[in-house]
Scaffold this motif. Structure first.
Motif, PDB file in Angstrom:
ATOM      1  N   HIS A 505       6.566  -6.431  -2.723  1.00 24.91           N
ATOM      2  CA  HIS A 505       7.426  -5.620  -1.857  1.00 24.91           C
ATOM      3  C   HIS A 505       7.155  -4.122  -2.087  1.00 24.91           C
ATOM      4  CE1 HIS A 505      10.917  -4.334   0.415  1.00 24.91           C
ATOM      5  NE2 HIS A 505      11.316  -3.626  -0.644  1.00 24.91           N
ATOM      6  N   HIS A 506       6.978  -3.753  -3.336  1.00 27.26           N
ATOM      7  CA  HIS A 506       6.667  -2.349  -3.635  1.00 27.26           C
ATOM      8  C   HIS A 506       5.275  -1.967  -3.122  1.00 27.26           C
ATOM      9  CE1 HIS A 506      10.316  -1.822  -5.838  1.00 27.26           C
ATOM     10  NE2 HIS A 506       9.990  -2.688  -6.792  1.00 27.26           N
ATOM     11  N   LYS A 508       3.920  -2.851  -0.502  1.00 20.58           N
ATOM     12  CA  LYS A 508       3.921  -2.616   0.948  1.00 20.58           C
ATOM     13  C   LYS A 508       3.918  -1.124   1.277  1.00 20.58           C
ATOM     14  CE  LYS A 508       6.169  -6.904   2.417  1.00 20.58           C
ATOM     15  NZ  LYS A 508       7.357  -7.517   3.053  1.00 20.58           N
ATOM     16  N   HIS A 509       4.420  -0.313   0.352  1.00 19.87           N
ATOM     17  CA  HIS A 509       4.459   1.138   0.579  1.00 19.87           C
ATOM     18  C   HIS A 509       3.179   1.820   0.096  1.00 19.87           C
ATOM     19  CE1 HIS A 509       8.685   0.640   1.553  1.00 19.87           C
ATOM     20  NE2 HIS A 509       8.861  -0.009   0.410  1.00 19.87           N
ATOM     21  N   ASN A 510       2.269   1.027  -0.462  1.00 20.42           N
ATOM     22  CA  ASN A 510       0.994   1.572  -0.942  1.00 20.42           C
ATOM     23  C   ASN A 510      -0.048   1.441   0.164  1.00 20.42           C
ATOM     24  OD1 ASN A 510      -1.510   2.024  -2.246  1.00 20.42           O
ATOM     25  ND2 ASN A 510      -0.617   1.427  -4.221  1.00 20.42           N
ATOM     26  N   LYS A 511      -0.604   2.552   0.595  1.00 15.50           N
ATOM     27  CA  LYS A 511      -1.538   2.555   1.723  1.00 15.50           C
ATOM     28  C   LYS A 511      -2.868   1.878   1.388  1.00 15.50           C
ATOM     29  CE  LYS A 511       0.351   6.749   3.824  1.00 15.50           C
ATOM     30  NZ  LYS A 511       0.073   8.138   4.266  1.00 15.50           N
ATOM     31  N   ASP A 515      -0.912  -4.892   5.005  1.00 11.03           N
ATOM     32  CA  ASP A 515       0.261  -5.772   5.091  1.00 11.03           C
ATOM     33  C   ASP A 515      -0.137  -7.239   5.229  1.00 11.03           C
ATOM     34  OD1 ASP A 515       2.029  -3.775   4.775  1.00 11.03           O
ATOM     35  OD2 ASP A 515       2.633  -3.619   6.876  1.00 11.03           O
TER      36      ASP A 515
END
Length: 534
Positions: A505-506, A508-511, A515
């Protein structure tokens, strides 16, 4: 009008979902809780009266529910217990119908033998959905669940055939036994043939046409309706068509469906059957006010309730006598039967007797009784038959269902000593699969396993897993693993999976991570968790 009906359907679906959650909170099986909730809601002043169209139940609800039950029924278990299933699903239905018919004539004023057989055909089939929901999570032998599942697949067909013959007898006043027996065999047999034929057609579509997971899922939703409608069109048993076709396609699911199709199909069907079952059980409760209103002044309420309770007790006693007598007789004369049913102790037999809960098929059959035989002649005692049916459903589903868990705990059913536990079976199966994989690598890909680094790692991983599984199996055999160890293991593994899921989940914010890749990893963790929790 359409807008109002749509709103009513949406409110009903939302209400079912919320009530199921409430039932889970207070630990009451959802079929029982929904019937009770429907009863209470139905008597609220100002509530619109719900009238159930039996054609909707038979055509819209019954085919998918039967198909889902057939799909997840073990053909191996069904065939192993075929004798007992046949005795329960056919023999017990007829014996119950006969007992109810003669008891009705003896104790209910105005009842004829034809009306008695009509009532017997209505209340003879137990509802497997309710039994399965109540028994879920309870410690019962596999033989018990296999017999109940097998019985439920066939008994609807035999009870509806009895019902149709009795209905025709009331309308025409004539009944010929040998003609009815021949018709029963032809109706059931033709239904099986039609189900297998249509199942074969859909097998070919799945197998040889360019389908994908979405198309496969849609095809599985269409299949039971084609089987049912075609069989009923040719005056055959739609129930037997769906059951036979469902068992056929289920046995070939590994051939006709891809892994993606199987995963998606199971997910869709799980949600669909949950929704259909929920609506059906709450409709049973909501239908009572209309049934009570139709009872009229001819029969006092308490008198009619007494008839229903008496019929319920009679059905329970007949089920007890039939099950124990047939089981003991077959064990005496058949050595193979003694071995096959060695897990089926008297404790288990009592559970099977007590789990005979009636449900939606009984109510739909009763509601399908015509109001008038002809333009001038009303159908005799229709409202009383409807009310008795509802009382039988309430007694067997709500009262027996609520007390069944306590009844099972009181019996203290002994464990099957000659069978491996689920964990032991799982580990042995995995061991066989790992052995097979390593043999394949050694025989066909020896060069790759030496020079291809990815293959070297794969082989090492499989070998490590193989050693791990062998050690686990040996620990089971030595008795080193007890229930507390297994429970702790599962708890820790689930915690590790949850930690990994939170990390995904964390991420997902890493480019740096797509996804789609993260979703695949989430799906892998879901499958791992499913393997631990089911």
């Amino acid at each position: 009008m359409l807008h109002d009906n749509l709103v009513l359907i949406l409110v009903l679906l939302l209400g079912v979902t919320l009530l199921v959650m409430l039932g889970q909170k207070i630990k009451i099986s959802y079929p029982i809780f929904l019937v009770m909730a429907g009863l209470l809601i139905g008597f609220i002043p100002g509530m619109p009266q719900i009238k159930i169209d039996p054609n909707i139940v038979f055509l819209l609800f019954l085919p998918p529910l039967l198909y889902e039950a057939a799909w997840f029924t073990s053909w191996k278990d069904f065939w192993e217990y075929k004798g007992a299933i046949f005795l329960m699903a056919v023999g017990l239905v007829f014996i119950t119908s006969v007992a109810v018919a003669y008891a009705s004539v003896a104790f209910i004023p105005g009842f004829t033998l034809a009306l008695g057989f009509l009532l017997g055909g209505i209340i003879s089939p137990p509802d497997a959905v309710a039994a399965a929901a109540v028994l879920k999570g309870l410690k019962i032998p596999k033989a018990v669940s296999s017999l109940l599942e097998g019985e439920s697949l066939v008994n609807d067909a035999s009870s509806l055939i009895v019902f149709k013959f009795a209905l025709a007898t009331v309308a025409t006043g004539s009944f010929v036994l040998h003609e009815a027996a021949v018709s029963f065999i032809s109706v059931a047999g033709l239904g099986i043939v039609i189900g297998l034929a249509i199942g074969g057609i859909f097998y070919c579509i799945h197998r040889w046409l360019p389908t994908n997971e979405n198309i496969d899922t849609v095809l599985t939703l269409l299949t039971p309706y084609f089987m049912y409608v075609v069989a009923e069109h040719f005056e055959a048993s739609g129930v037997m068509a769906v059951v036979s076709g469902g068992l056929l396609l289920s046995s070939q699911s590994h051939v006709i469906l891809t892994p993606n199709s199987r995963i998606k199909t199971v997910s869709v069907w799980s949600a669909l059957t949950f929704m259909l079952n929920g609506v059906v059980f709450i409709l049973i409760g909501l239908a009572l006010p209309d049934i009570v209103h139709g009872l009229g002044p001819d029969y006092p309420m308490m008198t009619a309730v007494g008839y229903g309770v008496g019929i319920s007790l009679l059905a329970l006693v007949v089920r007890f006598i039939w099950l124990f007598s047939t089981a003991n007789i077959t064990k005496v004369f058949n050595k193979k039967t003694r071995v096959r049913y060695q897990d089926l102790t008297w404790h288990s037999s009592l559970v099977i007797v007590y789990a005979g809960m009636r449900g939606v098929v009984s109510l739909a059959a009763a509601l399908s009784i015509p109001v008038m035989i002809s333009e001038q002649i009303p159908f005799p005692l229709r409202n009383l038959i409807l009310f008795i049916t509802f009382v039988v459903i309430f007694v067997t589903l709500v009262l027996q269902g609520l007390t069944l868990p306590f009844f099972i705990k009181l019996l203290k059913i002994p464990e099957a000593k000659h069978k491996l536990s689920e964990s032991e079976q799982s580990n042995q199966i995995k061991l066989k699969l790992l052995d097979l994989s390593l043999e394949k690598l050694q025989s066909d890909y020896q060069h790759q396993c030496t020079h291809n680094e990815l293959m070297v790692n794969l082989k090492a991983e499989l070998q490590h897993s193989l050693v791990e599984k062998k050690d686990t199996i040996q620990a089971y055999k030595r008795g080193d693993i007890d229930k507390e160890d297994l429970s702790a293991y599962k708890k820790i593994v689930l915690e590790l999976i949850e930690i990994q899921r939170n990390e995904l989940h964390h991420l997902k914010h890493n480019k740096n991570y797509d996804d789609e890749i993260i979703r695949k990893e989430e799906w892998r963790l879901d499958l791992e968790e499913l393997g631990i929790t089911t």
